[in-house]
Design an enzyme around this catalytic site. Structure first.
Site, PDB file in Angstrom:
ATOM      1  N   GLU A 169       0.831  -1.211   0.000  1.00 39.38           N
ATOM      2  CA  GLU A 169       0.000   0.000   0.000  1.00 39.38           C
ATOM      3  C   GLU A 169       0.863   1.259   0.000  1.00 39.38           C
ATOM      4  O   GLU A 169       0.801   2.088   0.920  1.00 39.38           O
ATOM      5  CB  GLU A 169      -0.950  -0.005   1.205  1.00 39.38           C
ATOM      6  CG  GLU A 169      -1.889  -1.184   1.180  1.00 39.38           C
ATOM      7  CD  GLU A 169      -3.043  -1.106   2.182  1.00 39.38           C
ATOM      8  OE1 GLU A 169      -4.101  -1.673   1.905  1.00 39.38           O
ATOM      9  OE2 GLU A 169      -2.883  -0.475   3.245  1.00 39.38           O
ATOM     10  N   GLU A 359      -5.253  -8.214  -1.446  1.00 31.68           N
ATOM     11  CA  GLU A 359      -5.990  -8.201  -0.173  1.00 31.68           C
ATOM     12  C   GLU A 359      -7.447  -7.882  -0.428  1.00 31.68           C
ATOM     13  O   GLU A 359      -7.765  -6.972  -1.198  1.00 31.68           O
ATOM     14  CB  GLU A 359      -5.466  -7.101   0.770  1.00 31.68           C
ATOM     15  CG  GLU A 359      -4.138  -7.365   1.381  1.00 31.68           C
ATOM     16  CD  GLU A 359      -3.697  -6.247   2.337  1.00 31.68           C
ATOM     17  OE1 GLU A 359      -4.568  -5.591   2.942  1.00 31.68           O
ATOM     18  OE2 GLU A 359      -2.486  -6.053   2.449  1.00 31.68           O
TER      19      GLU A 359
HETATM   20  C1  BGP Z   1      -4.403  -3.150   4.820  1.00 25.82           C
HETATM   21  C2  BGP Z   1      -3.040  -3.631   5.262  1.00 25.82           C
HETATM   22  C3  BGP Z   1      -3.028  -4.926   6.002  1.00 25.82           C
HETATM   23  C4  BGP Z   1      -4.265  -5.235   6.768  1.00 25.82           C
HETATM   24  C5  BGP Z   1      -5.556  -4.768   6.157  1.00 25.82           C
HETATM   25  C6  BGP Z   1      -6.762  -4.814   7.065  1.00 25.82           C
HETATM   26  O1  BGP Z   1      -4.421  -1.778   4.809  1.00 25.82           O
HETATM   27  O2  BGP Z   1      -2.186  -3.783   4.153  1.00 25.82           O
HETATM   28  O3  BGP Z   1      -1.823  -5.034   6.695  1.00 25.82           O
HETATM   29  O4  BGP Z   1      -4.167  -5.352   8.089  1.00 25.82           O
HETATM   30  O5  BGP Z   1      -5.460  -3.477   5.641  1.00 25.82           O
HETATM   31  O6  BGP Z   1      -6.719  -3.752   7.950  1.00 25.82           O
HETATM   32  P1  BGP Z   1      -6.911  -3.909   9.491  1.00 25.82           P
HETATM   33  O7  BGP Z   1      -5.925  -4.908   9.941  1.00 25.82           O
HETATM   34  O8  BGP Z   1      -6.638  -2.581  10.047  1.00 25.82           O
HETATM   35  O9  BGP Z   1      -8.303  -4.333   9.670  1.00 25.82           O
END
Ligand code: BGP
Length: 465
Positions: A169, A359
């Site tokens: 990201e 993701e």
């Molecule tokens: C993205 C990141 C991840 C991940 C995901 C979910 O922004 O790349 O590392 O964790 O989001 O977010 P969260 O864990 O805050 O729910």
């Protein structure tokens, strides 16, 4: 129809699952001092409340975990290398052998099951020393430290890893400078110019790493990774539409450079309007021409904007307007499967490069129940979320978009990046650990485990059942 070669799988990040934060020579990373994720300030030292220090103990349980993923039929597993396991401080000359040896075992285990690793080089885990001493990517010397690390892992895992993502990201550095750029100076103390200078260093580092990966092994495929959020106008008012376009440019800036190899025109407008003079060295433009082989992105939501300030409110995502057509998760993330089809089409129309969904998923609170003498979670809400999104991926494929694969985020429960909670779960495998740090760390298969296994087994056919 999903192509036969479709890479079905899931994703995690080292700092959110490995634990063992000080084992085998690992140095501290920024994640080790962020006990509240981005919701609070970093601490001077690691504190016990930080769930990431132990994570889900993947460091010691990777064999059991990868076996479970293989049981689901995973074709790919996206994880990251913790930079501070390889270069504990970040600015040393030589890598830490014990750190390198750990990932040998992880990638060998994947390969033994026919699982293709997709490896993120930097996933919100800059070595702490680099953050504190150099202020992360604000300092140009970071490019060399990053490349030294990349060279070490490209050489070591040559033939074992073929898919690399340079920065997780990468666009997050604008909103979360510590997470995305290892910048220790608090966000409030940074100007847009400071952040864009760090962006420039990351983009040069990414392009140089891409070149290096190709030189070390021509078989290597390198991708960029952006958080992709479509911005919808709150009304058909052209002002709203324009606002959405401008918001999206702050995401496209990164892919424009990483895919096309040069800064887009609107960057000049940003610089002019904000009276920013970037420090760009001779030769940088040439390096930026080393473009990526594919585009990867995370997709969780769309957001809505309005040019009428009274319709917007400040929240976790910045200033946004309500979208009355969408439901939200318990953490307030809008759920918009169709936005994924839109995103895939937009990215493909713009670049004509293969796309990898690195993701996607829904953070939810799960309840472990006893059933047939074992424990499980009846996570129909998760199944529904994933199903609706995958059906839109299929539609994008029908639209002619080249989609390489899909990695469900947090396929095994892990610690949240934004809140550092354990209770914000994404997995198809439940991990027994609570927000207070207690729990057996035992793994249990959720209902979604069996559901996803069937989706993979039927190459997506079962989605239509
Ligand atoms: C993205 C990141 C991840 C991940 C995901 C979910 O922004 O790349 O590392 O964790 O989001 O977010 P969260 O864990 O805050 O729910």
């Amino acid at each position: 129809m999903f192509p036969k070669s479709f890479l079905w799988g899931g994703a995690v990040a080292a700092n959110q699952c490995e634990g063992a934060y000080a084992e085998d020579g690992k140095g501290l990373s920024i994640a080790d001092v962020m006990p509240r994720g981005v919701m609070g300030s970093p601490t001077e030292e690691p504190v016990r409340e930080n769930l990431k220090l132990m994570g889900i103990d993947f460091y010691h349980r990777y064999q059991e975990d990868i076996k479970l993923l293989a049981e689901m039929g995973f074709k790919t597993f996206r994880t990251s290398i913790a930079w501070s396991r390889i270069f504990p401080k970040g600015d040393e000359e030589a890598p830490n052998e014990a750190g390198l040896a750990f990932y040998d075992k992880v990638f060998d285990t994947c390969r033994s099951y026919g699982i293709e690793p997709v490896v993120t080089l930097s996933h919100y885990e800059t070595p702490l020393h680099l953050a504190r001493t150099y202020d992360g990517f604000r300092d140009r010397r970071m490019i060399d430290f990053y490349l030294r690390y990349c060279a070490a892992v490209f050489q070591r895992y040559r033939g074992k890893v073929r898919y690399w993502l340079t920065f997780n990201e990468i666009n997050s550095v604008l909103n979360h400078p510590l997470l995305g750029g290892g910048i220790w100076t608090p966000k409030e103390g940074l100007t847009l110019g400071d952040k864009l200078q760090a962006v420039h260093h990351e983009l040069v580092a990414s392009a140089a790493a891409t070149k290096l990966a190709h030189e070390i092994d021509p078989e290597n495929k390198v991708g960029c990774m952006v958080a992709s959020v479509p911005y919808y106008p709150a009304t058909p008012d052209p002002e709203d539409m324009l606002k959405g376009m401008l918001k999206e440019q702050s995401g496209y800036l990164f892919t424009d450079v990483q895919v096309r190899g040069y800064y887009p025109g609107y960057m000049n407008r940003w610089l002019r309007e904000n009276k920013i003079v970037l420090n760009r060295e001779y030769g940088d433009d040439e390096i930026l021409k080393n473009t990526v082989d594919f585009i990867s992105f995370s997709y969780y939501m769309s957001l809505c904007v309005s040019s009428d300030a009274s319709k917007e409110s400040a929240n976790f995502f910045g200033e946004t307007a309500e979208n009355p057509y969408l439901q939200k998760t318990r953490w307030g993330w809008p759920i918009d499967p169709k936005g994924l089809r839109l995103t895939l089409n937009r990215l493909y129309d713009r670049y004509q490069k293969p796309l990898f969904i690195a993701e996607n998923g829904m953070g939810a609170v799960d309840e472990l129940i006893e059933k047939d003498g074992s424990y499980t979670v009846e996570d129909d809400y998760r199944i529904d979320y994933l199903k609706q999104h995958l059906l839109q991926v299929e539609k994008a494929l029908e639209d002619g978009v080249e989609v390489m694969g899909y990695a469900a985020w947090g396929c095994i429960d892990l610690v949240s990046a934004s809140t550092s909670q354990m209770s914000k779960r994404y997995g198809m495998i439940y991990v027994d650990r609570s927000d207070d740090g207690t729990g057996t760390l035992n793994r249990y298969k959720k209902k979604s485990f069996y559901w996803y296994r069937k989706v993979i087994e039927t190459n997506g056919e079962s989605l239509r059942e």
